[in-house]
Design a protein around this motif. Sequence first.
Motif, PDB file in Angstrom:
ATOM      1  N   HIS A 115      -0.254   4.537  -9.368  1.00 20.41           N
ATOM      2  CA  HIS A 115      -1.326   3.628  -9.780  1.00 20.41           C
ATOM      3  C   HIS A 115      -1.156   3.203 -11.234  1.00 20.41           C
ATOM      4  O   HIS A 115      -1.295   2.018 -11.571  1.00 20.41           O
ATOM      5  CB  HIS A 115      -2.673   4.317  -9.574  1.00 20.41           C
ATOM      6  CG  HIS A 115      -3.837   3.597 -10.173  1.00 20.41           C
ATOM      7  ND1 HIS A 115      -4.110   2.265  -9.926  1.00 20.41           N
ATOM      8  CD2 HIS A 115      -4.824   4.036 -11.016  1.00 20.41           C
ATOM      9  CE1 HIS A 115      -5.207   1.909 -10.577  1.00 20.41           C
ATOM     10  NE2 HIS A 115      -5.641   2.958 -11.251  1.00 20.41           N
ATOM     11  N   THR A 124      -1.606  -4.427  -4.854  1.00 26.81           N
ATOM     12  CA  THR A 124      -1.194  -3.068  -4.502  1.00 26.81           C
ATOM     13  C   THR A 124      -2.392  -2.132  -4.418  1.00 26.81           C
ATOM     14  O   THR A 124      -3.283  -2.168  -5.262  1.00 26.81           O
ATOM     15  CB  THR A 124      -0.188  -2.520  -5.533  1.00 26.81           C
ATOM     16  OG1 THR A 124       0.973  -3.357  -5.559  1.00 26.81           O
ATOM     17  CG2 THR A 124       0.224  -1.095  -5.188  1.00 26.81           C
ATOM     18  N   TYR A 163      -6.897   1.899  -6.765  1.00 27.57           N
ATOM     19  CA  TYR A 163      -6.638   3.314  -6.506  1.00 27.57           C
ATOM     20  C   TYR A 163      -7.773   3.903  -5.681  1.00 27.57           C
ATOM     21  O   TYR A 163      -8.947   3.759  -6.036  1.00 27.57           O
ATOM     22  CB  TYR A 163      -6.493   4.065  -7.833  1.00 27.57           C
ATOM     23  CG  TYR A 163      -6.141   5.528  -7.697  1.00 27.57           C
ATOM     24  CD1 TYR A 163      -5.176   5.958  -6.792  1.00 27.57           C
ATOM     25  CD2 TYR A 163      -6.765   6.475  -8.505  1.00 27.57           C
ATOM     26  CE1 TYR A 163      -4.841   7.300  -6.692  1.00 27.57           C
ATOM     27  CE2 TYR A 163      -6.439   7.825  -8.411  1.00 27.57           C
ATOM     28  CZ  TYR A 163      -5.470   8.228  -7.498  1.00 27.57           C
ATOM     29  OH  TYR A 163      -5.140   9.563  -7.396  1.00 27.57           O
ATOM     30  N   SER A 169      -3.134  -2.564  -9.906  1.00 24.47           N
ATOM     31  CA  SER A 169      -3.251  -1.861  -8.618  1.00 24.47           C
ATOM     32  C   SER A 169      -4.642  -1.259  -8.462  1.00 24.47           C
ATOM     33  O   SER A 169      -5.310  -0.915  -9.434  1.00 24.47           O
ATOM     34  CB  SER A 169      -2.191  -0.770  -8.497  1.00 24.47           C
ATOM     35  OG  SER A 169      -2.336   0.206  -9.514  1.00 24.47           O
ATOM     36  N   CYS A 181       0.864  -1.181   0.000  1.00 26.42           N
ATOM     37  CA  CYS A 181       0.000   0.000   0.000  1.00 26.42           C
ATOM     38  C   CYS A 181       0.896   1.226   0.000  1.00 26.42           C
ATOM     39  O   CYS A 181       1.689   1.414   0.915  1.00 26.42           O
ATOM     40  CB  CYS A 181      -0.936   0.016   1.203  1.00 26.42           C
ATOM     41  SG  CYS A 181      -1.957   1.515   1.293  1.00 26.42           S
ATOM     42  N   ILE A 211       1.750   0.489 -11.691  1.00 24.16           N
ATOM     43  CA  ILE A 211       1.700  -0.851 -11.085  1.00 24.16           C
ATOM     44  C   ILE A 211       0.536  -1.660 -11.654  1.00 24.16           C
ATOM     45  O   ILE A 211      -0.628  -1.282 -11.468  1.00 24.16           O
ATOM     46  CB  ILE A 211       1.581  -0.756  -9.550  1.00 24.16           C
ATOM     47  CG1 ILE A 211       2.759   0.038  -8.980  1.00 24.16           C
ATOM     48  CG2 ILE A 211       1.536  -2.149  -8.929  1.00 24.16           C
ATOM     49  CD1 ILE A 211       2.691   0.272  -7.480  1.00 24.16           C
ATOM     50  N   ASN A 255      -7.130  -4.901   0.410  1.00 27.11           N
ATOM     51  CA  ASN A 255      -6.001  -5.126  -0.493  1.00 27.11           C
ATOM     52  C   ASN A 255      -5.117  -6.268   0.003  1.00 27.11           C
ATOM     53  O   ASN A 255      -4.643  -7.094  -0.782  1.00 27.11           O
ATOM     54  CB  ASN A 255      -5.161  -3.859  -0.622  1.00 27.11           C
ATOM     55  CG  ASN A 255      -3.978  -4.040  -1.554  1.00 27.11           C
ATOM     56  OD1 ASN A 255      -4.150  -4.234  -2.752  1.00 27.11           O
ATOM     57  ND2 ASN A 255      -2.772  -3.971  -1.016  1.00 27.11           N
TER      58      ASN A 255
END
Length: 308
Positions: free
Chosen positions: A267, A247, A275, A273, A150, A270, A300
């Motif tokens: 964001h 992530t 957001y 991921s 994170c 990755i 997450n």
Amino acid sequence: MNTRVQFVLQCSMFAIVGHNFGRFVMSNGIDRFAELSEVRMCYRDEGDPAGQPMLLIMGLSSQLIHWPQEIVDGLGARGYRVIRPDNRDSGLTEWKVTPSQYYLRAIARDSVELLDYLGIDHAHVVGASMGGMVAQLVAIEHAARVRSLCSMMSTPHASIGMADGDVLQELMKPLPPNRDDAIEQIVALYALIGSKTYAESERERRYALATHAYDRARHPEGAARQVTAAVIAPDRTRNLQRLQVPTLVIHGAEDSLIKIVGGEATHAAIPGSSYLPLEAMGHDIPAPLFGEIISAIAENAARRPVVV
């Protein structure tokens, strides 16, 4: 005694003996020390001792107490063992060698050495601000040690989302020698970079945190080394694109220290991921957002690894 029973008892004791600064509950966690290769690192080990480890890495000129105790307790209540260190050059962490300029990866190495010291093979890693940069590096360079990542109010590179000159000037301003004046200056900085939406409701919390941080430890020379480490760090974008770890990226629209484009870039870099942009969040963690942030981090952490 069963470790989960001990955890429940510890939570009950916190409710009884926690220090209360108005509505701001300060940590009564125990400061522990780990002998690492270059530093004697101060850390706290809280939450569910039988739970999956979660490492919280704080940012520039910040101490482990800058993680709100409510966030720590909330993650502990979700079943996580929550570990938060004072980075090198912050808090009660002490040098074992002569201090000199270092790279950001040295702080990442300290974080991994702390996991080694605690006998932890892998952990969920959460980083805020410069700590987000460090958390990104841990995931890049020690991928096998990271269950989930994170990155909060951070960026892939110092140039992406960089603060305006007036904000940077306030950040680097030396503290006055008088304690009360110094605390007022810290509070003013929190107000400058923090949430504007919750400025009034956070006023008491900010003052309590500034007072606690000032009285606990001060490292003016160390702050300069941390700034340099963050600024000279190479762009992590290309390496972030290779991550396969679950992530979450959290960033506030009111952040004036690392603007929200830093979170957007993280964001975008990755794969897979999630957001979470928060309109009312600045470069801080306001109390009204605790629940949403705790839930997002826990969700997450429960995700499966990304397959690219």
